[in-house]
Design an enzyme around this catalytic site. Structure first.
Site, short mmCIF file in Angstrom:
data_model
loop_
_atom_site.label_atom_id
_atom_site.label_comp_id
_atom_site.label_asym_id
_atom_site.label_seq_id
_atom_site.Cartn_x
_atom_site.Cartn_y
_atom_site.Cartn_z
N SER A 1 -12.72 20.87 -1.46
CA SER A 1 -13.72 19.80 -1.37
C SER A 1 -13.19 18.51 -0.77
O SER A 1 -13.98 17.59 -0.52
CB SER A 1 -14.30 19.51 -2.76
OG SER A 1 -15.05 20.62 -3.22
N GLU B 1 47.50 14.23 -2.35
CA GLU B 1 47.69 15.26 -1.34
C GLU B 1 49.14 15.58 -1.01
O GLU B 1 49.46 16.71 -0.68
CB GLU B 1 46.95 14.86 -0.06
CG GLU B 1 45.44 14.83 -0.19
CD GLU B 1 44.87 16.19 -0.56
OE1 GLU B 1 45.15 17.16 0.16
OE2 GLU B 1 44.15 16.27 -1.57
#
Length: 754
Positions: free
Chosen positions: A432, A143
């Site tokens: 079902s 950085e």
């Protein structure tokens, strides 16, 4: 007038007029002078054309310089005042370390292991001095390599960024900003501006505004960065950065990120892990290893190269780090239970979950082993048995008989957060899989698995709709069959006859009490599953059958407490509710559902080493396919269908859903002892004198249910049928004695026999 006797000097007039003025001598012409001697002009060197141009430029330069230094002085004064102002507003470092607006929620599984986080987690305060040196060096290398040498702003960095942006065809301050690490901290602190809900609708809007670029933002950053450099040490500034930086997956700060991705503290990360964490900074979500591990490792390789170039790693250390890239911890790799975590979050109040300002710990029922088994099973079936490119969705729920949810897969994309959860949100017709509730009502009224019902064409008058004639899936009819056969082969006409015989109200009452959705259909088709429910509701209803007939409320949250507190705010002791049907009826129903797997439509769900009971379900035009079943240990529900409700191609509940169920339970039951199902045996309901079907006649005077039964006229609507007393059993094939009579007879028989 006499003098004093001395010689009188000449008067002024005498001096002026005594004689003619002498003619001055000729002298050379004197140069005209001013107060300051003017230097001679240099000879012209640029000629008649270039000379004026150069003179003009010089004139302009003198104007620019005169204005420029004054303007610079004013700007310097303004920057100085702004710097002093920001300096006076900066608090102590410790007040700036936790930059979250809301708290976090940490979810623990049934073994108290972390499996998910929500909100922004904060792993605890760290400093530049107590983190791993590799992490500190990785951040500096990636950085701001001149961090310890500049005064908060880097003109060289800004100039380089402008050059890069222009070369890329962007504006000078669009894209690469050339910010120092100190300026990045200024952004993280939003230049000291607090969140105001009147100005920003959400915290996300506020943060986006704080991190916006452009010339105005850069101008504001400069005095704030200078103030920080005056107020704090370099390590203090780095400490703020290490604690406040967002690193993806909800991790705020490097401590939370190290714990989230690697399961260790930021003090213990190695060079490869440090490089991966530092590599997240430019785009945390994009580079997050939980999103794309390979992309994160590639980015980490770049950071390792920078660390080597700047002297933080030797060549040997660089090669070692490249050869052994960082990988996720086991928990981070699994990312298990995303759907489950979202569901549990919705079970607690918002102010303790999505909107919490505290750090919250939630204990849950999740079993990560079972969760992984369910996810793997779904993936296996879709990879091996579903055609490529299919958009069909599926969902899985696994729970204990008391309603404790052990696993949940809400869709084919298993490692997600905030996605649509087909297990809890999708309301679909049940087909079902609803039929067991019809038989549960009948068994609870005194029917037995051997009671006879007619499988034959059937027409029922429905007020306001005319005649309704259900059809069997095979379009064939079996004649008189037992209730067990009717459920085993999912016979529609027989099921409707049972429902009409016991009464729709009784069927609906049983279904609702077991946890089925309350909005059930009113007509005779309710027996065939035309109503809608969710997978988790249906699975919970089946859990009630397994546990002996008591309702359950599916639950996942067992305890919620604030982080650091010893006492929970609240908890869930269990999901068992009121009894719905008798234990005898439940055991008989389990027997019948076991027959479905052994001999009927659920055969593909069989397990090699233990008993299984369940029921398949397929709705009209195969828009939904279900299989819900259980062993003695767990109840598992499977749903499959399309989100747009179009029909499935060649899929029924006894097909792919049963396959998914089997693959899930093979993994779930692995290593567990085989335990028999809690089901009744035929000897428990078959008296020695039970009538037997002999061709087309009965060995007793008892008549089966169906056409010919004088108590039921199938040509009339159900609400006009003559009814027995509420909850009185329908007549079985033979007039069997009730339980008290049977006990008495057995006692008398024993006495007589003795």
């Amino acid at each position: 007038m006499a003098g004093s006797g001395g010689r009188r000097g000449p008067l002024v007039a005498d001096k002026r007029y005594s004689k003619a003025p002498a003619k001055p001598k000729a002298k050379p012409a004197a140069k005209r002078t001013t107060s300051k001697a003017r230097k001679p002009r240099p000879p012209r060197r640029f000629g008649p054309i270039l000379g004026p141009i150069i003179a003009l430029l010089g004139f302009v330069w003198r104007i620019v310089w005169g204005v420029g230094w004054r303007f610079a002085a004013i700007i310097g004064l303004i920057v100085g005042i702004a710097t002093f102002y920001f300096y006076s507003t900066l608090p102590e470092v410790t007040a700036l370390l936790d930059g979250r607006f809301r708290g976090s929620v940490t979810l623990l599984d049934r073994e108290n292991k972390v499996f998910a986080w929500r909100g922004e987690t904060f792993g605890g305060q760290i400093t530049a001095k107590n983190v791993s040196p590799h992490l500190k060096n990785a951040v500096i290398a990636a950085e701001d390599k001149r961090f310890y040498r500049h005064f908060g702003v880097s003109p060289r960095g800004i100039a380089s960024a402008v050059r890069i942006n222009l070369a890329a065809g962007r504006g000078p301050f669009s894209g690469n900003g050339g910010s120092t690490l100190t300026q990045q901290v200024a952004k993280l602190l939003c230049l000291g501006v607090e969140y105001d809900p009147q100005r920003w609708k959400t915290e996300a809007d506020y943060e986006n505004d704080c991190r916006s670029g452009g010339v105005k933002r850069k101008i504001k950053e400069v005095p704030y960065a200078l103030a920080m450099e005056f107020k704090y040490s370099k390590d203090d500034i780095l400490t703020i950065y290490l604690n406040r930086a967002y690193l993806g997956a909800g991790a705020r700060g490097f401590e939370a990120a190290a714990q989230r991705y690697f399961g260790i503290s930021a003090a213990n990360v190695n060079p490869a892990q440090a490089a991966m964490l530092a590599g997240l900074l430019p785009a945390p979500s994009y580079y997050a290893p939980t999103n794309n591990l390979q992309r994160s490792q590639d980015r980490a390789d770049t950071v390792i190269k920078l660390m080597n170039e700047q002297g933080f790693l030797t060549d040997a250390e660089r090669e070692t780090a490249w050869a052994n890239p960082a990988v996720l911890s086991e928990a981070a790799q699994k990312r298990a239970g995303g759907y489950f975590a979202d569901w549990v979050m919705g079970a607690a109040p918002d102010f303790l979950t999505t909107e919490t300002t505290e750090d919250v710990i939630i204990h849950t029922t999740l079993d990560q082993r079972i969760q992984a088994a369910a996810e793997e099973a779904m993936q296996t079936v879709f990879e091996t048995k579903v055609k490529a490119g299919s958009e069909a969705e599926a969902a899985i729920v696994v729970m204990s008989a008391d309603g404790a949810v052990r696993a949940m897969v809400g869709g084919r994309a298993t490692k997600v957060t905030g996605a649509f959860n087909h297990a809890t949100m999708a309301r679909r017709q049940t087909g079902s899989t609803f039929k067991p509730f019809v038989y549960a009502a009948a068994l609870d009224m005194g029917f037995t698995p051997d009671s006879i019902v007619e499988d034959a064409p059937l027409t029922i008058k429905v007020p306001g709709s005319g005649n309704w004639s259900p059809k069997n899936y095979t379009r064939e009819y079996r004649g008189p069959i037992t209730l067990t056969e009717a459920l085993t082969h999912s016979v529609n006409t027989a099921t409707v006859r049972i429902s009409e015989s016991v009464g729709r109200a009784a069927v609906k009452k049983v279904a609702e009490d077991f946890g089925f959705a309350s909005d059930l259909a009113d007509g005779p088709a309710v027996a065939l599953g035309v109503s809608e429910s969710t997978l988790i509701e249906m699975t919970g209803a089946y859990a009630g059958i397994l546990n002996g007939g008591s309702s359950v409320r599916p639950y996942g949250l067992t305890e919620l407490r604030l982080k650091g507190d010893s006492e929970p705010l609240f908890g869930t002791p269990g999901g068992l509710g009121e009894r719905v049907i008798s234990e005898k009826a439940a055991r008989e129903l389990v027997y019948m559902m076991h027959s479905v797997v052994e001999n009927g439509s659920g055969r593909r769900a069989k397990l090699p080493d233990r008993q299984v009971a369940g029921k398949t379900g397929t709705t009209q035009e195969a828009r939904d396919a279900w299989f819900i079943g259980f062993t003695a240990d767990y109840v598992t529900g499977i749903w499959m269908g399309y989100d747009d409700n179009r029909p499935l191609s060649g899929v029924t509940g006894g097909g792919l859903p049963a396959d998914i169920w089997r693959e899930t339970m093979l993994r779930v039951e692995k290593g567990l002892p085989a335990t028999p199902l809690p089901m009744a045996e035929p000897s428990e309901w078959r008296p020695k004198s039970a009538p037997q079907w002999q061709g087309e006649t009965w060995s007793s005077e008892a008549q089966p249910l169906g056409p010919g039964n004088t108590k039921t006229d199938w040509s009339q609507p159900a609400d006009q049928q003559p009814r027995r007393v509420e909850r009185e059993p329908a007549p079985p094939p033979a007039q069997e004695p009730d339980l008290a009579e049977r006990i008495l007879l057995e006692v008398l028989g024993t006495i007589i026999g003795n």
